[in-house]
Design a protein around this motif. Structure first.
Motif, PDB file in Angstrom:
ATOM      1  N   MET A 145      34.462  10.783  37.341  1.00 51.75           N
ATOM      2  CA  MET A 145      34.145   9.434  37.823  1.00 51.75           C
ATOM      3  C   MET A 145      33.247   8.704  36.825  1.00 51.75           C
ATOM      4  O   MET A 145      32.216   9.228  36.415  1.00 51.75           O
ATOM      5  N   HIS A 146      33.693   7.515  36.417  1.00 56.34           N
ATOM      6  CA  HIS A 146      32.942   6.689  35.459  1.00 56.34           C
ATOM      7  C   HIS A 146      32.250   5.553  36.217  1.00 56.34           C
ATOM      8  O   HIS A 146      32.883   4.828  36.982  1.00 56.34           O
ATOM      9  N   ILE A 147      30.951   5.430  36.002  1.00 57.33           N
ATOM     10  CA  ILE A 147      30.155   4.429  36.713  1.00 57.33           C
ATOM     11  C   ILE A 147      29.577   3.422  35.724  1.00 57.33           C
ATOM     12  O   ILE A 147      29.067   3.811  34.660  1.00 57.33           O
ATOM     13  N   LEU A 148      29.685   2.150  36.082  1.00 61.07           N
ATOM     14  CA  LEU A 148      29.099   1.081  35.259  1.00 61.07           C
ATOM     15  C   LEU A 148      27.953   0.447  36.047  1.00 61.07           C
ATOM     16  O   LEU A 148      28.139   0.034  37.201  1.00 61.07           O
ATOM     17  N   VAL A 149      26.770   0.395  35.413  1.00 59.64           N
ATOM     18  CA  VAL A 149      25.626  -0.263  36.038  1.00 59.64           C
ATOM     19  C   VAL A 149      25.272  -1.488  35.208  1.00 59.64           C
ATOM     20  O   VAL A 149      24.782  -1.361  34.076  1.00 59.64           O
ATOM     21  N   ILE A 150      25.549  -2.663  35.768  1.00 58.55           N
ATOM     22  CA  ILE A 150      25.226  -3.913  35.074  1.00 58.55           C
ATOM     23  C   ILE A 150      23.850  -4.346  35.569  1.00 58.55           C
ATOM     24  O   ILE A 150      23.646  -4.521  36.769  1.00 58.55           O
ATOM     25  N   GLY A 151      22.929  -4.514  34.639  1.00 57.91           N
ATOM     26  CA  GLY A 151      21.524  -4.699  35.002  1.00 57.91           C
ATOM     27  C   GLY A 151      20.820  -3.350  34.985  1.00 57.91           C
ATOM     28  O   GLY A 151      19.862  -3.110  35.732  1.00 57.91           O
ATOM     29  N   GLY A 152      21.294  -2.479  34.099  1.00 52.46           N
ATOM     30  CA  GLY A 152      20.796  -1.102  34.064  1.00 52.46           C
ATOM     31  C   GLY A 152      19.394  -0.944  33.500  1.00 52.46           C
ATOM     32  O   GLY A 152      18.803   0.138  33.584  1.00 52.46           O
ATOM     33  N   ALA A 153      18.834  -2.019  32.929  1.00 51.63           N
ATOM     34  CA  ALA A 153      17.467  -1.934  32.392  1.00 51.63           C
ATOM     35  C   ALA A 153      16.426  -2.439  33.381  1.00 51.63           C
ATOM     36  O   ALA A 153      15.227  -2.325  33.140  1.00 51.63           O
ATOM     37  N   GLY A 154      16.880  -2.998  34.499  1.00 54.49           N
ATOM     38  CA  GLY A 154      15.932  -3.524  35.486  1.00 54.49           C
ATOM     39  C   GLY A 154      15.334  -2.408  36.331  1.00 54.49           C
ATOM     40  O   GLY A 154      15.739  -1.243  36.237  1.00 54.49           O
ATOM     41  N   MET A 155      14.365  -2.749  37.167  1.00 57.52           N
ATOM     42  CA  MET A 155      13.651  -1.737  37.934  1.00 57.52           C
ATOM     43  C   MET A 155      14.598  -0.962  38.851  1.00 57.52           C
ATOM     44  O   MET A 155      14.611   0.276  38.847  1.00 57.52           O
ATOM     45  N   VAL A 156      15.419  -1.677  39.617  1.00 65.45           N
ATOM     46  CA  VAL A 156      16.323  -0.999  40.546  1.00 65.45           C
ATOM     47  C   VAL A 156      17.426  -0.270  39.776  1.00 65.45           C
ATOM     48  O   VAL A 156      17.794   0.862  40.107  1.00 65.45           O
ATOM     49  N   GLY A 157      17.929  -0.887  38.711  1.00 67.24           N
ATOM     50  CA  GLY A 157      18.971  -0.261  37.893  1.00 67.24           C
ATOM     51  C   GLY A 157      18.506   1.061  37.302  1.00 67.24           C
ATOM     52  O   GLY A 157      19.232   2.062  37.333  1.00 67.24           O
ATOM     53  N   ARG A 158      17.284   1.086  36.769  1.00 72.99           N
ATOM     54  CA  ARG A 158      16.744   2.320  36.189  1.00 72.99           C
ATOM     55  C   ARG A 158      16.638   3.416  37.242  1.00 72.99           C
ATOM     56  O   ARG A 158      17.019   4.564  37.018  1.00 72.99           O
ATOM     57  N   LYS A 159      16.132   3.028  38.395  1.00 72.18           N
ATOM     58  CA  LYS A 159      15.962   4.028  39.466  1.00 72.18           C
ATOM     59  C   LYS A 159      17.317   4.534  39.970  1.00 72.18           C
ATOM     60  O   LYS A 159      17.466   5.714  40.314  1.00 72.18           O
ATOM     61  N   LEU A 160      18.292   3.656  40.021  1.00 69.75           N
ATOM     62  CA  LEU A 160      19.644   4.071  40.421  1.00 69.75           C
ATOM     63  C   LEU A 160      20.202   5.087  39.416  1.00 69.75           C
ATOM     64  O   LEU A 160      20.728   6.143  39.801  1.00 69.75           O
ATOM     65  N   ILE A 161      20.078   4.760  38.125  1.00 66.76           N
ATOM     66  CA  ILE A 161      20.618   5.664  37.095  1.00 66.76           C
ATOM     67  C   ILE A 161      19.877   7.005  37.137  1.00 66.76           C
ATOM     68  O   ILE A 161      20.496   8.072  37.015  1.00 66.76           O
ATOM     69  N   GLU A 162      18.565   6.960  37.357  1.00 62.91           N
ATOM     70  CA  GLU A 162      17.800   8.212  37.456  1.00 62.91           C
ATOM     71  C   GLU A 162      18.318   9.083  38.605  1.00 62.91           C
ATOM     72  O   GLU A 162      18.478  10.294  38.457  1.00 62.91           O
ATOM     73  N   ARG A 163      18.581   8.444  39.741  1.00 64.72           N
ATOM     74  CA  ARG A 163      19.061   9.247  40.868  1.00 64.72           C
ATOM     75  C   ARG A 163      20.455   9.812  40.592  1.00 64.72           C
ATOM     76  O   ARG A 163      20.735  10.976  40.891  1.00 64.72           O
ATOM     77  N   LEU A 164      21.334   8.987  40.010  1.00 64.12           N
ATOM     78  CA  LEU A 164      22.690   9.477  39.694  1.00 64.12           C
ATOM     79  C   LEU A 164      22.610  10.628  38.685  1.00 64.12           C
ATOM     80  O   LEU A 164      23.343  11.617  38.791  1.00 64.12           O
ATOM     81  N   ALA A 165      21.684  10.505  37.716  1.00 63.76           N
ATOM     82  CA  ALA A 165      21.511  11.564  36.718  1.00 63.76           C
ATOM     83  C   ALA A 165      21.014  12.850  37.379  1.00 63.76           C
ATOM     84  O   ALA A 165      21.440  13.957  37.047  1.00 63.76           O
ATOM     85  N   ARG A 166      20.110  12.695  38.353  1.00 70.43           N
ATOM     86  CA  ARG A 166      19.542  13.843  39.056  1.00 70.43           C
ATOM     87  C   ARG A 166      20.617  14.552  39.885  1.00 70.43           C
ATOM     88  O   ARG A 166      20.672  15.774  39.926  1.00 70.43           O
ATOM     89  N   VAL A 204      33.446   2.766  39.610  1.00 66.55           N
ATOM     90  CA  VAL A 204      32.488   2.056  40.463  1.00 66.55           C
ATOM     91  C   VAL A 204      31.649   1.151  39.564  1.00 66.55           C
ATOM     92  O   VAL A 204      31.174   1.584  38.510  1.00 66.55           O
ATOM     93  N   ILE A 205      31.506  -0.106  39.984  1.00 63.72           N
ATOM     94  CA  ILE A 205      30.673  -1.058  39.241  1.00 63.72           C
ATOM     95  C   ILE A 205      29.513  -1.478  40.138  1.00 63.72           C
ATOM     96  O   ILE A 205      29.731  -1.940  41.265  1.00 63.72           O
ATOM     97  N   PHE A 206      28.298  -1.295  39.652  1.00 62.86           N
ATOM     98  CA  PHE A 206      27.113  -1.851  40.320  1.00 62.86           C
ATOM     99  C   PHE A 206      26.720  -3.107  39.555  1.00 62.86           C
ATOM    100  O   PHE A 206      26.386  -3.018  38.372  1.00 62.86           O
ATOM    101  N   HIS A 207      26.753  -4.262  40.223  1.00 59.00           N
ATOM    102  CA  HIS A 207      26.360  -5.504  39.548  1.00 59.00           C
ATOM    103  C   HIS A 207      24.992  -5.933  40.072  1.00 59.00           C
ATOM    104  O   HIS A 207      24.880  -6.578  41.120  1.00 59.00           O
ATOM    105  N   LEU A 208      23.967  -5.547  39.324  1.00 60.00           N
ATOM    106  CA  LEU A 208      22.582  -5.820  39.730  1.00 60.00           C
ATOM    107  C   LEU A 208      21.948  -6.922  38.887  1.00 60.00           C
ATOM    108  O   LEU A 208      20.825  -7.340  39.161  1.00 60.00           O
ATOM    109  N   ALA A 209      22.651  -7.349  37.843  1.00 61.43           N
ATOM    110  CA  ALA A 209      22.029  -8.260  36.868  1.00 61.43           C
ATOM    111  C   ALA A 209      21.809  -9.641  37.449  1.00 61.43           C
ATOM    112  O   ALA A 209      22.695 -10.190  38.100  1.00 61.43           O
ATOM    113  N   ALA A 210      20.635 -10.195  37.239  1.00 64.83           N
ATOM    114  CA  ALA A 210      20.367 -11.575  37.672  1.00 64.83           C
ATOM    115  C   ALA A 210      19.098 -12.100  37.021  1.00 64.83           C
ATOM    116  O   ALA A 210      18.190 -11.334  36.701  1.00 64.83           O
TER     117      ALA A 210
END
Lengths: 325, 325
Positions: A1-22, A74-80
């Motif tokens: 499964m390939h996941i794209l996180v748009i807004g991956g440098a923001g606070m919520v994006g970072r925490k999301l990626i950390e949890r997925l990595a964990r 899966v695409i997470f669009h968090l950027a704003a």
């Protein structure tokens, strides 16, 4: 499964990626690859799968198509652009928050045989005062900021593109995230986190409004939980109304302070300095205070049930379990 | 006073221009000039003021700026791709109904010292089933067509641009216009007018749904009245919630038929032929049936109070007072 996180440098994006990595998995499926996209370089954590980073501006024509070209599942669009900046710079707000979102949606739409789950973070800023005591799921969106208007437009596009079968979208309206980690900022809402974060770190905090002010909160950990749940939810159960007000906790500033007292004592509370600011008081009076998020709750989204819990999560996740003396 | 009517060749646009030509004034002020814009050549009536026509596509960059360059005092924006076409041609619907509208709003925004009254025709298609028995003013917009999504987005832009002071906008959600003059068309809603219009003209009409179906109607004359009232209303009284559901009349098809019987007799009613169509029945079941348009009513918008009145208006305005024998 390939996941794209748009807004991956923001606070919520970072925490999301950390949890997925964990966890290494999403909805029971192993993650094979993750792409973190932002306008500034994301700093991905160690993970059991490769993480690519990509830096670009989605509002530039053609860029969105490049970002989704390899069809993430899966695409997470968090950027704003955030509320204050979207209000200060009208063109930039519409360019990033509306055009950027539409470019992304259109890029997915124009790809043959590709209908990913797309999770879009909206905001309770789609609502504008006056409100009923608790805002029900069927209450109308009459935003009082350009940011809120842009998010409400994103919701309409998401629902229509989903209805047409271009992707499988879920929009989630995040509560105010509290306790927001990091440095104090000048956002009008900053004090909601500041009056907890600063005292716990041994610093003074300014409280510019009265203790009667009520607001709608969820922790960063809950925000990540909402995203994960939205990514794995059965779309059939959601039906055509694809945008959901997330659960949260309605507490007054006074209740926040009492929770801080229970968790960290009188000394921490004494670091909150009253400095009434009529401008902030007025801005905040136009914000939602409380919701009845029945649909999201029925669909299994969960937030904190006490403000003490929100404070303890901050101490665990940000302070390594330690409170300043 | 210079008035611009965008969509001046359409049914409502023509009737609006005819009324303005007849009255020579708007809100007590003499009209000095009118511009009728459309993608096809408008055919303006005789008027006590000059009427220019202009044919172009507002979705072409730069065109909107040219259309508003001489700063009309009031802009009526009625132009749209209709529901069926916006559903059949996704790109065209978004290009005309969203981009065209946004170009117009931006063209006005970018002119210095220019804040005209701008009246935007939205639609009850911004609402999607399921509904409460009567839809209140604060009910949310969850459209089930791309047309409805585009209109709902137009409403959000209108409110935000008005809040920012770029123009003084009023959005009005029109009921289904009944009796719609002209030839039968293939719109799913066509029968609501057809079962009145055709019998009055001595022709048979098809009724594809049951007599229990309820819908929300206003006459073309009322639609023009709403536009005129929206153009002259005190914006201060409206406040930040700039989009209003217009009053109308909730009647069942059975009540429509009984009204036809009272006005035109059994012979006219006998020209209605039942031909149940499950596809149309299903489409119509997703449409709003009834509203509680309190705000618009308090603000002075008025529609018909009986379906007989709607029929009599059609006979007066379209048939020269004569019913086919």
């Amino acid at each position: 499964m390939h996941i794209l996180v748009i807004g991956g440098a923001g606070m919520v994006g970072r925490k999301l990626i950390e949890r997925l990595a964990r966890e290494g998995r999403l909805g029971g499926k192993p993650i094979t690859r993750l792409t973190a996209h932002d306008v500034v370089p994301p700093k991905p954590p160690q993970a059991p799968f490769p993480i690519d980073t990509r830096v670009s501006d989605l509002s530039v024509p053609g860029e969105a198509a490049a970002v989704v070209a390899d069809k993430p599942d899966v695409i997470f669009h968090l950027a704003a652009i955030v509320s204050g900046e979207a209000e200060a710079d009208f063109d930039k707000g519409y360019r990033i928050n509306l055009d950027g979102t539409r470019h992304l949606f259109d890029a997915v739409r124009l790809m043959e045989g590709y209908t990913p789950r797309l999770v879009f973070t909206s905001s309770i800023a789609v609502f504008g005062a006056p409100f009923p005591d608790a805002i029900p799921d069927e209450f109308f969106a009459t935003p009082l900021t350009s940011y809120g208007a842009q998010k409400a437009i994103g919701e309409l596009l998401l629902a229509d593109y989903t209805r047409r079968g271009f992707f499988d979208g879920i929009g989630i309206r995040l509560p105010t995230i509290c306790v927001r980690p990091g440095l104090p900022n000048k956002a009008a809402s900053g004090f909601f986190s500041g009056i907890i974060r600063e005292p716990l770190a041994g610093q003074d905090a300014i409280l510019p409004v009265s203790e009667e002010v009520m607001h709608w909160h969820a922790s960063p950990r809950s925000a990540v939980g909402f995203l994960i749940h939205a990514a794995t939810l059965d779309g059939e159960k959601v039906g055509p109304r694809r945008n959901l007000t997330m659960p949260g906790l309605a507490v007054t500033v006074g209740e926040q302070i009492e929770a801080l007292r229970k968790v960290a004592g009188d000394k921490a509370v004494a670091r909150i300095k009253r400095a009434p600011d009529p401008v902030i008081e007025k801005i905040v009076s136009g914000w939602p205070r409380k919701f009845e998020p029945r649909r999201a709750t029925e669909l299994g989204f969960v937030a904190e049930s006490s403000f003490e819990e929100i404070i303890r999560i901050h101490i665990e996740d940000e302070l390594g379990g330690k409170i300043a003396d």
